[in-house]
Design an enzyme around this catalytic site. Structure first.
Site, PDB file in Angstrom:
ATOM      1  N   CYS A   1      17.679   5.922   1.104  1.00 42.15           N
ATOM      2  CA  CYS A   1      17.851   6.738  -0.102  1.00 42.15           C
ATOM      3  C   CYS A   1      19.046   7.674   0.020  1.00 42.15           C
ATOM      4  CB  CYS A   1      16.566   7.498  -0.403  1.00 42.15           C
ATOM      5  SG  CYS A   1      15.894   8.434   0.997  1.00 42.15           S
TER       6      CYS A   1
ATOM      7  N   ASN B   1      14.390   9.078  -4.997  1.00 40.42           N
ATOM      8  CA  ASN B   1      14.399   8.330  -3.735  1.00 40.42           C
ATOM      9  C   ASN B   1      13.477   7.126  -3.747  1.00 40.42           C
ATOM     10  OD1 ASN B   1      12.597  10.830  -3.648  1.00 40.42           O
ATOM     11  ND2 ASN B   1      11.685   9.580  -2.031  1.00 40.42           N
TER      12      ASN B   1
ATOM     13  N   SER C   1       0.809  -1.221   0.000  1.00 34.79           N
ATOM     14  CA  SER C   1       0.000   0.000   0.000  1.00 34.79           C
ATOM     15  C   SER C   1       0.838   1.265   0.000  1.00 34.79           C
ATOM     16  CB  SER C   1      -0.920   0.019   1.233  1.00 34.79           C
ATOM     17  OG  SER C   1      -1.759  -1.109   1.261  1.00 34.79           O
ATOM     18  N   GLY C   2       2.107   1.165   0.405  1.00 39.54           N
ATOM     19  CA  GLY C   2       2.943   2.347   0.550  1.00 39.54           C
ATOM     20  C   GLY C   2       3.507   2.847  -0.763  1.00 39.54           C
TER      21      GLY C   2
END
Length: 353
Positions: A150, A320, A10-11
């Protein structure tokens, strides 16, 4: 075909993983796991992913995931990853974690930057950590892989030719990092709302950042004869994607920018996704996150500042969510399962974005 499971679908990073896996010719998306959106179709949480209309997010059962998947990608918070990795490890499936749960070797340093994230120290010691370009030979046999954050990816790639190539000893490095709002994920915070975020330059970590601790630990382990003291300040800017890491390496180094450029070109010649740029080669100064968005590229450059006491300025820009997360996760999958490292990751940047 390699069967892939994505947990944390879901992210933002989860959505990027699905997008990239869906266009990979040798990967089969075998499982999508989550918690808050169980039972919902993927398109309900990621409206752009309409090519997978019948795919739903499922509850996570470790036994079911192991049965259905050859590799599991954890795009979950660090605490969740620590629990899932323990349940999934040692039972056939390769586990690749995108969180910070297993990035830091030292338990004391881990507790400093991830308080409340308990983990099994013996399990943590088994994880292979690092940017794929720098540890590719180890990934082929690694069943537990922890990917850098990142910022850590950008900083490590910016500095690696100096540390591993030129071996500049006893370096003091000050990192100025600027990233877009997607770096913070989806949790709702007032400071992340548009009226507060738009146009802002927010010093959210002015005196330290956990990704700097990753880089410090990685260099200490991989190049113990080259002492690197690294400090970092991080700022949030109004972009959604992309980050720039500006690394200032202090010391009166006997070289010029041409020597540095040649060293970087030589070091990264075998690596498709790291592009060594001339600061003046385009209509906008390079590297710039705008020129890598949507791609798995990291643009780097290094310059010698003769007027600034002989310091070196090394810059790295990346997306990122791709090179800093999902793209390099798929890159690790390629190395682990014997595919060409670039397979499924050759998308060009989207400019302007």
């Amino acid at each position: 075909m390699t069967r892939v499971g994505v947990i944390g679908a879901s992210g933002l990073a989860g959505g990027e993983l699905v997008r990239i896996i869906d266009q990979h010719p040798c990967l089969d998306l075998a499982f999508l796991g989550g918690s808050r959106n169980v039972g919902k179709p993927l398109v309900a949480v990621h409206p752009g992913l309409r090519t997978l209309p019948n795919t739903t997010i499922e509850a996570v059962s470790a036994a079911d995931v192991r049965r259905r998947c050859d590799v599991v990608l954890l795009a979950t918070p660090a605490g969740v990853s620590a629990e899932l990795a323990s349940a999934l490890s040692g039972r056939g499936a390769t586990v690749i974690d995108l969180s910070g749960a297993f990035r830091l070797r030292s338990e004391a340093v881990h507790d400093r930057w991830y308080p409340g994230v308990g983990r099994d120290p013996k399990l943590a010691a088994r994880f292979t950590y690092g940017v794929p370009e720098l540890i590719s030979d180890e990934l082929a046999s690694a069943d537990l892989i922890s990917l850098p954050g990142c910022y850590a990816t950008a900083i490590t790639l910016a500095l690696a030719p100096l540390v591993f190539g030129l071996k500049l000893a006893q370096s003091t490095v000050l990192v100025d990092g600027k990233s877009g709002s997607s770096g913070g994920g989806l949790p709702l915070r007032r400071a992340g709302l548009h009226p507060y975020r738009n146009g802002a330059i927010t010093p959210y970590a002015p005196v330290g950042h956990r990704h700097a601790a990753e880089v410090q630990g990685f260099f200490a382990e991989r190049a113990p004869d080259v002492l690197v003291s690294l400090m970092m300040s991080a700022y949030g800017v109004a972009h959604v994607r992309g980050l720039l890491a500006s690394c200032y390496v202090f010391g009166n180094w006997p070289m010029d920018s041409r020597t540095l450029s040649r060293a970087y070109l030589r070091y990264y010649k075998p690596h498709h996704f790291v592009r060594v740029r001339d600061h003046r080669e385009t209509m906008i100064p390079m590297p710039d996150p705008q020129a890598v968005l949507g791609s798995n590229f990291c643009d780097v450059t290094a310059m010698h500042d003769a007027e600034g006491g002989g310091r070196i300025v090394a810059l790295a820009a990346l997306d990122n969510l791709v090179k800093g997360a999902a793209g390099q996760a798929v890159q690790a999958v390629n190395h682990r399962f014997g595919y060409v490292p670039e397979l499924g990751l050759t998308m060009q940047p989207v400019v302007p974005a």
